[in-house]
Structure formats: C-alpha cells, structure tokens
Design a protein around this motif. Structure first.
Motif, mmCIF file in Angstrom:
data_model
loop_
_atom_site.group_PDB
_atom_site.id
_atom_site.type_symbol
_atom_site.label_atom_id
_atom_site.label_comp_id
_atom_site.label_asym_id
_atom_site.label_seq_id
_atom_site.Cartn_x
_atom_site.Cartn_y
_atom_site.Cartn_z
ATOM 1 N N ILE A 116 0.820 -1.210 0.000
ATOM 2 C CA ILE A 116 0.000 0.000 0.000
ATOM 3 C C ILE A 116 0.856 1.263 0.000
ATOM 4 N N ASP A 117 0.420 2.236 -0.769
ATOM 5 C CA ASP A 117 1.121 3.517 -0.902
ATOM 6 C C ASP A 117 0.078 4.621 -0.731
ATOM 7 N N LEU A 118 0.027 5.201 0.464
ATOM 8 C CA LEU A 118 -1.007 6.172 0.766
ATOM 9 C C LEU A 118 -0.932 7.406 -0.115
ATOM 10 N N ASP A 119 0.272 7.899 -0.362
ATOM 11 C CA ASP A 119 0.411 9.092 -1.204
ATOM 12 C C ASP A 119 -0.170 8.847 -2.586
ATOM 13 N N ASP A 120 0.077 7.659 -3.129
ATOM 14 C CA ASP A 120 -0.437 7.329 -4.452
ATOM 15 C C ASP A 120 -1.962 7.168 -4.427
ATOM 16 N N LEU A 121 -2.484 6.574 -3.357
ATOM 17 C CA LEU A 121 -3.937 6.462 -3.202
ATOM 18 C C LEU A 121 -4.589 7.843 -3.225
ATOM 19 N N LEU A 122 -4.000 8.770 -2.486
ATOM 20 C CA LEU A 122 -4.567 10.109 -2.398
ATOM 21 C C LEU A 122 -4.419 10.879 -3.707
ATOM 22 N N GLN A 123 -3.344 10.596 -4.458
ATOM 23 C CA GLN A 123 -3.186 11.247 -5.762
ATOM 24 C C GLN A 123 -4.261 10.794 -6.735
ATOM 25 N N HIS A 124 -4.599 9.510 -6.710
ATOM 26 C CA HIS A 124 -5.702 9.007 -7.534
ATOM 27 C C HIS A 124 -7.001 9.741 -7.198
ATOM 28 N N ASP A 125 -7.255 9.879 -5.906
ATOM 29 C CA ASP A 125 -8.485 10.542 -5.475
ATOM 30 C C ASP A 125 -8.492 12.010 -5.892
ATOM 31 N N LYS A 126 -7.349 12.664 -5.774
ATOM 32 C CA LYS A 126 -7.257 14.092 -6.092
ATOM 33 C C LYS A 126 -7.549 14.351 -7.560
ATOM 34 N N VAL A 127 -7.013 13.512 -8.457
ATOM 35 C CA VAL A 127 -7.187 13.729 -9.897
ATOM 36 C C VAL A 127 -8.506 13.132 -10.397
ATOM 37 N N ASN A 128 -8.736 11.874 -10.063
ATOM 38 C CA ASN A 128 -9.869 11.161 -10.662
ATOM 39 C C ASN A 128 -11.219 11.584 -10.111
ATOM 40 N N TYR A 129 -11.265 11.898 -8.817
ATOM 41 C CA TYR A 129 -12.566 12.221 -8.209
ATOM 42 C C TYR A 129 -12.681 13.683 -7.774
ATOM 43 N N GLN A 130 -11.753 14.149 -6.951
ATOM 44 C CA GLN A 130 -11.869 15.525 -6.474
ATOM 45 C C GLN A 130 -11.800 16.536 -7.620
ATOM 46 N N GLY A 131 -11.004 16.243 -8.628
ATOM 47 C CA GLY A 131 -10.940 17.133 -9.790
ATOM 48 C C GLY A 131 -12.283 17.264 -10.472
ATOM 49 N N ALA A 132 -13.005 16.149 -10.566
ATOM 50 C CA ALA A 132 -14.351 16.197 -11.154
ATOM 51 C C ALA A 132 -15.272 17.088 -10.329
ATOM 52 N N LEU A 133 -15.171 16.981 -9.010
ATOM 53 C CA LEU A 133 -15.988 17.832 -8.144
ATOM 54 C C LEU A 133 -15.674 19.309 -8.365
ATOM 55 N N GLN A 134 -14.381 19.619 -8.502
ATOM 56 C CA GLN A 134 -13.979 21.008 -8.724
ATOM 57 C C GLN A 134 -14.582 21.555 -10.012
ATOM 58 N N VAL A 135 -14.517 20.768 -11.077
ATOM 59 C CA VAL A 135 -15.024 21.222 -12.377
ATOM 60 C C VAL A 135 -16.541 21.357 -12.340
ATOM 61 N N ILE A 136 -17.221 20.377 -11.758
ATOM 62 C CA ILE A 136 -18.686 20.447 -11.672
ATOM 63 C C ILE A 136 -19.113 21.677 -10.873
ATOM 64 N N ASN A 137 -18.435 21.913 -9.770
ATOM 65 C CA ASN A 137 -18.744 23.078 -8.945
ATOM 66 C C ASN A 137 -18.576 24.383 -9.722
#
Length: 256
Positions: free
Chosen positions: A103-124
């Motif tokens: 497990i690599d927490l930094d990499d997990l969080l990078q996936h979330d930042k780009v794949n999901y949180q980025g979508a939230l930012q654009v939708i907002n």
C-alpha cells in the motif's frame, strides 16, 4: 430508452474537455471538432494539443491543473465569459496499479485528487451557469474498473466507482432541471495509461473507437455509455454474482 436529450448535431455547440491532451479525451475532442463542435481543451500539459489549437480557430487550449481549486474556478470563468457550454467532459485520469500488500497512501490520495476531487472542482465551477440556463450536459469518464473490486485496482477502482455513483446522483438531481448527465465506462482502450499494464488486455480498442462510442451514446441519449459491448456485457453479468461466486472467479481468471 433515452435518459437524456439526444445530442446528434454538434455544429454551433461548445464543449469543454478536461484532461484531454492524450488518450480518450484527445480522441473525443478531435471527433467532436470533426463533427462541427467548438472545442476547448484543458490539461496540465499541452503535448500535441497546442499546435492543433493554433491551426484551428474553433479549438482552444486552456492549461489547467484540476488539483488547484483557484485554477479551476478562474479557467471556468474565463471560458464561460466567452459563451455558454453545451457539454463538459471530465476525462482527467491518473492510474498506477496497486495492491494492498504494497500500500502507498500518497499514491492512493493522488488518484483521489485527480480522478474524483478534480471532477468535483469542475462540476462546482460549471454547474451554476447550467442551472441558470436550465441547459447543458455533464459527462464523466469513469471505467469498468469501478464496477467491482479487482486485483491491482486498490487505488484506481474506488475513484472510478465514486465517479459512477456521483453521475447517478447528479442525474437524479438534475434530470428535471434541463441538464443532461452521462457516465462513460470504457473497457480496455489503447492509451498512455493502459500502456503500463503488464498483461494481455481483452477486447482492446483504440482511443478513436472509444471516442466514436461516446458520440454515439450522446446521440442516443444514453446515461450509461459502456464499450466495447463484447467485453462490458460479461462484466455487467459479473456484477450480479454473489461474493461467494465472484471472488473465486476473479482469482481464477486473474491468477492473483
């Protein structure tokens, strides 16, 4: 059954594709432009897009890092100041194979930042204008990797599952507001991301074929745009299996 208003004619329509400097996003941008749309493309790096934009006045390049909220807001304001958006496609994606045994927490969080949180930012950033106009369409590029848990998908799969869930909820909230919502679930597509895979990818298709399926799905008013059907059909059946059957089957076919 049409769940959205079909978009079959693109002349005069304005589209913003986020995360479209390569792969499916770029192929989709090129297909939309060929169909007559005015295209705005954003990503962190231009790669081959900037030259294309310089040669075609109906293609714009807007650099953007979806992880920076102020950049997303400023870019969206600038784009909307030039006219309304008929379609916003979130195609930004980050992928690294990962298993829980390493497990690599930094990499997990990078996936979330780009794949999901980025979508939230654009939708907002774009949804208030669509709500005011009671018009527009949001399409999220998810993946069949988010349909059920898979080996090597510890970081990637959950973010794509979140996107699919997000699209479903957006659809329910926005259906009566005149705003279309769709989720795109590709199988294996030949892109720089999938080039990392060290296994044979079944039913592999080109990015151009994927783009064609996306335009076809929008033209038919689909919500769930998945392809290629010869692959995704079987995965949809797997989603129906109880865990006592699903887990052994996945282990058997992946060898993991």
């Amino acid at each position: 059954m049409q769940l959205n208003t079909p978009i079959a004619h693109w002349h005069g329509r304005r589209v913003w594709l986020v995360g479209a400097s390569t792969g499916i996003g770029l192929a989709c941008a090129q297909a939309l432009r060929a169909a007559g749309a005015m295209v705005v493309i954003s990503a962190r790096t231009p790669q081959g897009v900037q030259n294309w934009a310089e040669q075609d006045p109906l293609v714009q390049w807007r650099p953007l890092d979806v992880a920076i909220n102020t950049d997303v807001q400023a870019t969206a304001r600038a784009i909307l100041s030039e006219g309304p958006l008929d379609l916003v496609v979130y195609a930004a994606g980050y992928y690294r194979a990962q298993r829980a045994t390493a497990i690599d927490l930094d990499d997990l969080l990078q996936h979330d930042k780009v794949n999901y949180q980025g979508a939230l930012q654009v939708i907002n950033a774009v949804l208030p204008d669509m709500l005011t106009r009671q018009s527009g369409h949001i399409s999220l590029l998810s993946s069949v990797a988010g349909w059920r848990g898979l080996p090597n998908g510890l970081a990637y799969g959950p973010t794509k599952a979140a996107l699919t869930h997000l699209a479903e909820t957006l659809y329910l909230d926005l259906q009566d507001q005149g705003i279309g919502v769709s989720v795109v679930n590709p199988g294996f597509v030949d892109t720089p991301l999938t080039a990392q895979n060290q296994f044979t990818m079944p039913a592999l298709i080109s990015a151009e074929q994927a783009a064609g399926e996306m335009l076809k799905g929008w033209a038919q008013g689909q919500f769930d745009i998945h392809f290629p059907k010869r692959f995704t059909f079987w995965l949809k059946l797997l989603r129906l299996l109880p865990y006592r059957l699903y887990f052994p089957l996945v282990r058997k076919f992946t060898g993991l």
